[in-house]
Design an enzyme around this catalytic site. Structure first.
Site, PDB file in Angstrom:
ATOM      1  N   THR A 132      22.246 -42.529 -52.502  1.00  0.00           N
ATOM      2  CA  THR A 132      21.481 -41.774 -53.489  1.00  0.00           C
ATOM      3  C   THR A 132      21.008 -42.533 -54.627  1.00  0.00           C
ATOM      4  OG1 THR A 132      22.668 -40.054 -52.528  1.00  0.00           O
ATOM      5  CG2 THR A 132      21.403 -39.410 -54.427  1.00  0.00           C
ATOM      6  N   ILE A 163      27.542 -41.586 -57.063  1.00  0.00           N
ATOM      7  CA  ILE A 163      28.298 -42.256 -56.340  1.00  0.00           C
ATOM      8  C   ILE A 163      30.016 -42.390 -56.309  1.00  0.00           C
ATOM      9  CG2 ILE A 163      28.925 -44.657 -55.438  1.00  0.00           C
ATOM     10  CD1 ILE A 163      25.920 -43.495 -54.978  1.00  0.00           C
ATOM     11  N   PRO A 249      27.416 -39.333 -38.421  1.00  0.00           N
ATOM     12  CA  PRO A 249      27.993 -38.284 -37.697  1.00  0.00           C
ATOM     13  C   PRO A 249      29.480 -38.488 -38.042  1.00  0.00           C
ATOM     14  CG  PRO A 249      26.587 -39.403 -36.354  1.00  0.00           C
ATOM     15  CD  PRO A 249      26.572 -40.041 -37.487  1.00  0.00           C
ATOM     16  N   GLU A 251      30.913 -39.619 -40.991  1.00  0.00           N
ATOM     17  CA  GLU A 251      30.701 -38.734 -42.416  1.00  0.00           C
ATOM     18  C   GLU A 251      30.739 -37.226 -42.305  1.00  0.00           C
ATOM     19  OE1 GLU A 251      28.399 -40.844 -45.220  1.00  0.00           O
ATOM     20  OE2 GLU A 251      28.128 -39.008 -46.565  1.00  0.00           O
ATOM     21  N   ARG A 252      29.944 -36.975 -41.358  1.00  0.00           N
ATOM     22  CA  ARG A 252      29.673 -35.487 -41.539  1.00  0.00           C
ATOM     23  C   ARG A 252      30.821 -34.763 -40.887  1.00  0.00           C
ATOM     24  NH1 ARG A 252      23.417 -36.809 -40.609  1.00  0.00           N
ATOM     25  NH2 ARG A 252      23.130 -37.227 -43.274  1.00  0.00           N
ATOM     26  N   ARG A 277      51.530  -8.872 -54.198  1.00  0.00           N
ATOM     27  CA  ARG A 277      50.833  -8.010 -55.301  1.00  0.00           C
ATOM     28  C   ARG A 277      50.704  -6.879 -54.919  1.00  0.00           C
ATOM     29  NH1 ARG A 277      49.209  -8.650 -60.743  1.00  0.00           N
ATOM     30  NH2 ARG A 277      47.600  -7.323 -61.301  1.00  0.00           N
ATOM     31  N   GLN A 288      42.990  -1.456 -46.188  1.00  0.00           N
ATOM     32  CA  GLN A 288      42.250  -1.709 -44.858  1.00  0.00           C
ATOM     33  C   GLN A 288      41.299  -2.831 -45.149  1.00  0.00           C
ATOM     34  OE1 GLN A 288      39.280   0.824 -43.210  1.00  0.00           O
ATOM     35  NE2 GLN A 288      40.421   0.672 -41.204  1.00  0.00           N
ATOM     36  N   ASN A 375      23.041 -29.161 -46.430  1.00  0.00           N
ATOM     37  CA  ASN A 375      22.852 -28.239 -45.200  1.00  0.00           C
ATOM     38  C   ASN A 375      21.457 -27.970 -44.570  1.00  0.00           C
ATOM     39  OD1 ASN A 375      25.677 -28.468 -45.515  1.00  0.00           O
ATOM     40  ND2 ASN A 375      25.932 -26.243 -45.580  1.00  0.00           N
ATOM     41  N   GLU A 376      20.708 -27.943 -45.608  1.00  0.00           N
ATOM     42  CA  GLU A 376      19.169 -27.778 -44.863  1.00  0.00           C
ATOM     43  C   GLU A 376      18.658 -29.013 -44.144  1.00  0.00           C
ATOM     44  OE1 GLU A 376      19.843 -27.591 -48.232  1.00  0.00           O
ATOM     45  OE2 GLU A 376      19.947 -25.384 -48.072  1.00  0.00           O
TER      46      GLU A 376
HETATM   47  C1  LIG Z   1      29.986 -34.666 -56.175  1.00  0.00           C
HETATM   48  C2  LIG Z   1      28.789 -35.555 -55.331  1.00  0.00           C
HETATM   49  C3  LIG Z   1      29.144 -36.886 -54.740  1.00  0.00           C
HETATM   50  C4  LIG Z   1      28.338 -37.597 -53.946  1.00  0.00           C
HETATM   51  N1  LIG Z   1      29.007 -38.778 -53.217  1.00  0.00           N
HETATM   52  C5  LIG Z   1      27.755 -39.646 -52.843  1.00  0.00           C
HETATM   53  C6  LIG Z   1      27.988 -40.939 -52.485  1.00  0.00           C
HETATM   54  O1  LIG Z   1      29.046 -41.595 -52.503  1.00  0.00           O
HETATM   55  N2  LIG Z   1      26.957 -41.817 -52.114  1.00  0.00           N
HETATM   56  C7  LIG Z   1      25.821 -41.482 -52.084  1.00  0.00           C
HETATM   57  O2  LIG Z   1      25.038 -42.089 -51.709  1.00  0.00           O
HETATM   58  N3  LIG Z   1      25.399 -40.101 -52.384  1.00  0.00           N
HETATM   59  C8  LIG Z   1      26.409 -39.172 -52.764  1.00  0.00           C
HETATM   60  N4  LIG Z   1      26.124 -38.067 -53.094  1.00  0.00           N
HETATM   61  C9  LIG Z   1      24.455 -37.580 -52.989  1.00  0.00           C
HETATM   62  C10 LIG Z   1      24.164 -36.678 -51.957  1.00  0.00           C
HETATM   63  O3  LIG Z   1      24.636 -37.061 -50.815  1.00  0.00           O
HETATM   64  C11 LIG Z   1      22.805 -35.918 -52.378  1.00  0.00           C
HETATM   65  O4  LIG Z   1      23.028 -35.404 -53.510  1.00  0.00           O
HETATM   66  C12 LIG Z   1      22.455 -35.091 -51.196  1.00  0.00           C
HETATM   67  O5  LIG Z   1      22.157 -35.878 -50.197  1.00  0.00           O
HETATM   68  C13 LIG Z   1      21.206 -34.416 -51.797  1.00  0.00           C
HETATM   69  O6  LIG Z   1      20.299 -35.253 -52.290  1.00  0.00           O
HETATM   70  P1  LIG Z   1      19.576 -34.824 -53.649  1.00  0.00           P
HETATM   71  O7  LIG Z   1      20.712 -34.402 -54.568  1.00  0.00           O
HETATM   72  O8  LIG Z   1      18.517 -35.962 -54.180  1.00  0.00           O
HETATM   73  O9  LIG Z   1      18.601 -33.747 -53.425  1.00  0.00           O
HETATM   74  P2  LIG Z   1      17.354 -33.355 -52.715  1.00  0.00           P
HETATM   75  O10 LIG Z   1      17.028 -34.260 -51.726  1.00  0.00           O
HETATM   76  O11 LIG Z   1      16.560 -33.398 -54.215  1.00  0.00           O
HETATM   77  O12 LIG Z   1      17.150 -31.901 -52.623  1.00  0.00           O
HETATM   78  C14 LIG Z   1      16.947 -30.788 -53.361  1.00  0.00           C
HETATM   79  C15 LIG Z   1      16.739 -29.502 -52.447  1.00  0.00           C
HETATM   80  O13 LIG Z   1      15.826 -29.756 -51.592  1.00  0.00           O
HETATM   81  C16 LIG Z   1      16.118 -29.561 -50.125  1.00  0.00           C
HETATM   82  N5  LIG Z   1      15.305 -30.579 -49.312  1.00  0.00           N
HETATM   83  C17 LIG Z   1      15.212 -31.626 -49.434  1.00  0.00           C
HETATM   84  N6  LIG Z   1      14.430 -31.997 -48.304  1.00  0.00           N
HETATM   85  C18 LIG Z   1      14.378 -30.996 -47.504  1.00  0.00           C
HETATM   86  C19 LIG Z   1      13.640 -30.670 -46.239  1.00  0.00           C
HETATM   87  N7  LIG Z   1      12.807 -31.832 -45.608  1.00  0.00           N
HETATM   88  N8  LIG Z   1      13.448 -29.645 -46.000  1.00  0.00           N
HETATM   89  C20 LIG Z   1      14.135 -28.487 -46.480  1.00  0.00           C
HETATM   90  N9  LIG Z   1      14.776 -28.583 -47.913  1.00  0.00           N
HETATM   91  C21 LIG Z   1      14.796 -29.976 -48.183  1.00  0.00           C
HETATM   92  C22 LIG Z   1      17.533 -29.844 -50.232  1.00  0.00           C
HETATM   93  O14 LIG Z   1      18.369 -29.470 -49.286  1.00  0.00           O
HETATM   94  C23 LIG Z   1      18.051 -29.474 -51.586  1.00  0.00           C
HETATM   95  O15 LIG Z   1      18.304 -28.216 -51.502  1.00  0.00           O
HETATM   96  C24 LIG Z   1      26.952 -37.186 -53.815  1.00  0.00           C
HETATM   97  C25 LIG Z   1      26.446 -36.045 -54.334  1.00  0.00           C
HETATM   98  C26 LIG Z   1      27.530 -35.082 -55.236  1.00  0.00           C
HETATM   99  C27 LIG Z   1      27.225 -34.041 -55.858  1.00  0.00           C
END
Ligand SMILES: Cc1cc2nc3c(=O)[nH]c(=O)nc-3n(C[C@H](O)[C@H](O)[C@H](O)COP(=O)(O)OP(=O)(O)OC[C@H]3O[C@@H](n4cnc5c(N)ncnc54)[C@H](O)[C@@H]3O)c2cc1C
Length: 388
Positions: A132, A163, A249, A251-252, A277, A288, A375-376
């Site tokens: 990222t 990162i 896969p 990682e996810r 509690r 319920q 998740n998108e």
């Molecule tokens: C605590 C933390 C730890 C992390 N660790 C790492 C790491 O170790 N290494 C690393 O490389 N990254 C890491 N990340 C980064 C993380 O993987 C990204 O934040 C993530 O992939 C989303 O990218 P972005 O933040 O640039 O959001 P964006 O890509 O700017 O997205 C913003 C919004 O737009 C939506 N969006 C974007 N494209 C589409 C589409 N085609 N269709 C529909 N919706 C869309 C997204 O779902 C989101 O809701 C970390 C992030 C956090 C917060």
């Protein structure tokens, strides 16, 4: 429902990892709380985990590991961490073993294996994965970090952000653009290089302040005229995107497994609480609404866990598809969010107090729907596989 995933060897591993957590992470002095306040886990924790055999399960024996590529061990680590109210991602261990290690196992040359695998297994070399950038997350192929070849070096310029293990890392697998963008397929411009602690031109920014997962060190990294020897290219030049896609896969699944374990842990704490509690002269668990809520959570967690268990077996058999991993990731992290929120409600005001694990679990959960691919994006992967 009886769970058949684990064998005795995994339960033995579970018992020794549990002891490790109690002794080295929780401790009588409340060490984990201190790491959360500091925003980072001490490097020694990785070395201790390495000594205990918790980092190198999948590393071949000749490099100091156990030589067993069996993701059930990784699942045990996630479950025990969540049960102890310590996120496995918060500790940074899962990023090291579940996410970074596969890159080294699959793409290292023999020389690189000799150089890096022993330290990765022992915890002396901490790893991170940097894809990222400040301007690019989901749309990875649009990254701007470049590596131009000059003789026997790549000259790397760019910035990565968010990162995990960014401050602690000794080896950072960095996605860079090596091509000129002339390919029809822009993914063919991406390569992976390993950037090492101490290389001139490698700077780490401040630790980033987050809503939750406070003990996880999350940082910005920058590279300026950084000379990386060509011996640090991981895999093949121009194949970086393919390498990333084939590891995602796992990682996810790792994120999904931690999410289900977190939901299950939250359910356990809540059951204990609602039995004790009292309100209106009776335990709040006997209302319920509480029973229905907890029955629903119990069912959803079991169903999610069954899917994750199946995905784990598929991964072990090298059959986990990107679509199934994406489904596990979005479904289980959505579930985690719903569960911790509903459980917190049953704690009333105490659920909002950070001294209660449920409050921290609530804050820790939010990011799991974002990292590892949002998740998108997971639904995009699944939807496209359905021909849509
Ligand atoms: C605590 C933390 C730890 C992390 N660790 C790492 C790491 O170790 N290494 C690393 O490389 N990254 C890491 N990340 C980064 C993380 O993987 C990204 O934040 C993530 O992939 C989303 O990218 P972005 O933040 O640039 O959001 P964006 O890509 O700017 O997205 C913003 C919004 O737009 C939506 N969006 C974007 N494209 C589409 C589409 N085609 N269709 C529909 N919706 C869309 C997204 O779902 C989101 O809701 C970390 C992030 C956090 C917060």
């Amino acid at each position: 429902m009886k769970r058949t995933l684990f064998e005795d060897v995994h339960e033995d591993f579970r018992a020794s990892f549990h002891t490790f957590l109690e002794r080295e992470v929780l401790g009588e002095e409340g060490r984990y709380g201190e790491w959360e306040r500091n925003g980072i886990v001490p490097r020694e924790v990785f070395a201790l985990a390495g000594r205990g055999g918790f980092l190198g399960m999948a590393v071949p024996e000749r490099y100091g590991g156990a030589g067993t590529e069996d993701f059930r061990f990784n699942l045990v680590v996630a479950e025990e961490c969540q049960r102890a109210a310590v996120g496995s991602f918060g500790l940074g261990l899962s990023v090291h073993t579940d996410i970074c290690l596969p890159y080294f196992l699959r793409y290292c040359s023999d020389e690189q294996r000799e150089r890096w695998l022993p330290g990765i297994a022992s915890g002396e070399l901490i790893t991170a994965l940097a894809m990222t950038e400040p301007g690019v997350g989901s749309d990875l192929a649009s990254m701007s970090t470049r590596a131009r070849r000059e003789g026997d070096h790549y000259i790397v310029d760019g910035t990565k952000t968010f990162i995990t293990n960014g401050i602690n890392a000794d080896l950072v697998v960095v996605a860079v653009k090596t091509g000129e963008g002339g390919h029809e397929n822009r993914h063919r411009d991406i390569s992976l290089v390993v950037i090492e602690r101490g290389m001139e031109g490698f700077e780490r920014g401040r630790k980033l302040e987050k809503i939750g997962q406070h003990s996880q060190d999350t940082a910005e990294l920058s590279f300026s005229e950084l000379h990386v020897p060509v011996e640090n290219l991981l895999g093949q030049e121009g194949e970086g995107f393919r390498h990333l896609v084939s590891n995602l896969p796992q990682e996810r699944l790792s994120i999904a497994a931690a999410a289900v374990a977190a939901a299950e842990a939250a359910l356990g704490w809540t059951l204990d609480y609602v039995r004790e509690r009292q309100a209106f002269g009776q335990p709040i668990g006997s209302f319920q609404n509480s029973r229905f809520t907890l029955a629903e959570i119990h069912g959803e967690v079991q169903i999610a866990r069954t899917f994750v268990d199946q995905c784990t077996l598929a991964l072990n058999a090298s059959e986990l598809t990107p679509e199934d991993a994406a489904t596990a990731k979005w479904w289980c992290t959505d579930l985690q969010g719903r569960v911790v929120d509903r459980c917190l409600q049953l704690f009333g005001g105490y659920g909002y107090m950070l001294e209660y694990p449920i409050a921290r679990a609530y804050a820790d959960a939010r990011v799991t729907r974002i990292y590892g691919g949002t998740n998108e994006i997971m639904k995009e992967i699944v939807g496209r596989s359905m021909g849509l």
